[in-house]
Design a protein around this motif. Structure first.
Motif, PDB file in Angstrom:
ATOM      1  N   LEU A  93       0.847  -1.191   0.000  1.00  0.00           N
ATOM      2  CA  LEU A  93       0.000   0.000   0.000  1.00  0.00           C
ATOM      3  C   LEU A  93       0.884   1.243   0.000  1.00  0.00           C
ATOM      4  N   VAL A  94       0.529   2.217  -0.824  1.00  0.00           N
ATOM      5  CA  VAL A  94       1.231   3.503  -0.841  1.00  0.00           C
ATOM      6  C   VAL A  94       0.214   4.566  -0.451  1.00  0.00           C
ATOM      7  N   LEU A  95       0.483   5.255   0.672  1.00  0.00           N
ATOM      8  CA  LEU A  95      -0.475   6.201   1.228  1.00  0.00           C
ATOM      9  C   LEU A  95       0.210   7.516   1.551  1.00  0.00           C
ATOM     10  N   SER A  96      -0.598   8.532   1.757  1.00  0.00           N
ATOM     11  CA  SER A  96      -0.113   9.797   2.319  1.00  0.00           C
ATOM     12  C   SER A  96      -1.276  10.403   3.081  1.00  0.00           C
ATOM     13  N   PHE A  97      -0.945  11.341   3.966  1.00  0.00           N
ATOM     14  CA  PHE A  97      -1.994  11.988   4.733  1.00  0.00           C
ATOM     15  C   PHE A  97      -2.665  13.061   3.906  1.00  0.00           C
ATOM     16  N   GLU A  98      -3.998  13.139   3.974  1.00  0.00           N
ATOM     17  CA  GLU A  98      -4.781  14.119   3.216  1.00  0.00           C
ATOM     18  C   GLU A  98      -4.588  15.489   3.833  1.00  0.00           C
ATOM     19  N   HIS A  99      -4.402  16.491   2.995  1.00  0.00           N
ATOM     20  CA  HIS A  99      -4.225  17.857   3.468  1.00  0.00           C
ATOM     21  C   HIS A  99      -5.194  18.774   2.746  1.00  0.00           C
ATOM     22  N   SER A 100      -5.475  19.860   3.348  1.00  0.00           N
ATOM     23  CA  SER A 100      -6.306  20.873   2.695  1.00  0.00           C
ATOM     24  C   SER A 100      -5.480  21.582   1.639  1.00  0.00           C
TER      25      SER A 100
END
Length: 393
Positions: A93-100
């Motif tokens: 899995l490749v993820l990142s944190f969601e940002h505004s």
């Protein structure tokens, strides 16, 4: 103070506030992802990477379906961003944190109290968010996966316009349109299959007037016109239960469960269980009635009677020859009893003992020299008499 002995392995530091805010399952998975981000210094450039086997090891209390559902929930809530295939379709899995959108000016802190993880500028452009265009097409990989689930290509393409319209109306900027299209088509296929099955059942008359199927996959209250399925009737008939007994029990069964108001999806199984219990009670009542009754004119002893007589060394043929006189005697007496089998056993034992006690020519006549000789089976007769007079059993 020592820890409880069950706490002897890996623990998840879960935030109570986080769990109350986004839900327990989402909080657990987000915590696992956040810990992985802390341990990967380059995650802000290359994304947070989690091997599929690692996820399974850290969440042994969930199956793949639960992990996938929870991960999709985090994506839908905008808490994480997915770069690549959905779990468990890829080994990693490749993820990142969601940002505004204001993250460049003021980087946001991930939920859970961890230090800020700045949004990477190095994430491939292919993963950038964008709105869905009018000319958008599902990828070849998405089409192949859908067809592997048995969905025809014609059905897949028929859902494209509806999917595009929904995406444009929502005005969302996403990078996982293929994943969303995959889930959308699968859901529509399930709906279509259910509608086709419902239509087939209606044509075959297997839906009652209340709209509930006798083989419904959803729990529902029992309808006034409910009837057991053909499979249920065959199972009961193979158990030796009379059809008339089954038919008579349907109305009572419906009334009982309508008054209770329960909603089930296994009415046929419940009916089979009910009928078997009622038939067992009915059979036992007929076999061992507690109500004294006169003997029927066609009465015959049960097979158990002959087995008991055989164990007492009484010839079954001797008992059969005396059934008619037994019935005649008790019909003339007009007496009633609740166990004619027991009466018959008692009567035959008395008649057999009387026959054995009568002298025979072999016990009174002389032998070769004019002397009395004992009957060869005298010991057997004596033993039989003792057995007949023994009522301890």
């Amino acid at each position: 103070m020592s820890n409880h002995p069950l706490f002897n392995d890996y623990s998840i530091p879960l935030s109570v506030t986080l769990a109350a805010t986004i839900g327990l399952e989402d909080a657990v998975l987000l915590t696992i992802i956040n810990q992985a981000a802390i341990l990967q210094p380059d995650s802000h450039h290359q994304g947070i990477r989690l091997a599929r086997d690692t996820v399974r090891q850290q969440l042994p209390f969930w199956d793949d379906v639960t992990i996938r559902r929870t991960l999709a929930s985090l994506v839908d809530k905008g808490l994480i961003r997915l770069h690549g295939p959905m779990y468990p379709e890829s080994v990693e899995l490749v993820l990142s944190f969601e940002h505004s959108q204001s993250a460049a000016a003021a980087p946001a802190r991930p939920l859970g109290g961890a230090s800020a993880v700045p949004m990477a500028q190095g994430i491939p452009a292919a993963h950038a968010h964008h709105s869905i265009g009018q000319d958008w097409q599902p990828s070849a990989d998405t089409l192949t996966r859908l067809q592997q689930h048995g969905i025809p290509a014609s059905f897949i393409w028929a859902q494209r316009d509806v999917f595009l319209l929904q995406g444009q109306e929502q005005g969302a900027n996403r990078n996982d349109w293929n994943t969303r299209f995959f889930r959308f088509v699968k859901k529509q296929w399930v709906y279509a299959q259910n509608d086709a099955e419902r239509q087939r059942l209606q044509q075959e008359g297997q839906l009652n007037r209340s709209g509930f199927s006798v083989a419904s996959d959803e729990a529902a209250p029992i309808g006034h016109q409910w009837r057991p399925s053909e499979d249920a009737l065959q199972i009961l008939q193979r158990s030796g239960i009379e059809q008339q007994f089954i038919d008579d029990a349907v109305a009572e069964f419906i009334l009982y469960w309508r008054e209770r108001g329960d909603a089930l999806k296994t009415w046929n199984s419940k009916f089979i269980q009910h009928i078997r219990q009622q038939w067992a009670r009915y059979s036992a009542a007929v076999e061992h009635s507690t109500v004294p009754l006169p003997i029927p004119s066609d009465w015959q002893p049960s097979s158990d009677c002959y087995d008991i007589l055989s164990m007492a060394h009484i010839d079954p043929q001797f008992a059969r020859e005396r059934v008619a006189e037994f019935v005649l005697y008790w019909r003339d007496s007009r007496q009633v009893h609740n166990s004619w089998n027991s009466r018959f056993l008692q009567y035959i034992k008395q008649q057999w003992a009387r026959q054995l006690s009568q002298p025979t020519p072999s016990t009174t006549s002389g032998g070769k020299n004019g002397q009395a000789t004992a009957e060869p089976d005298y010991t057997t007769v004596e033993a039989s008499l003792r057995r007949l007079n023994d009522t301890s059993w």
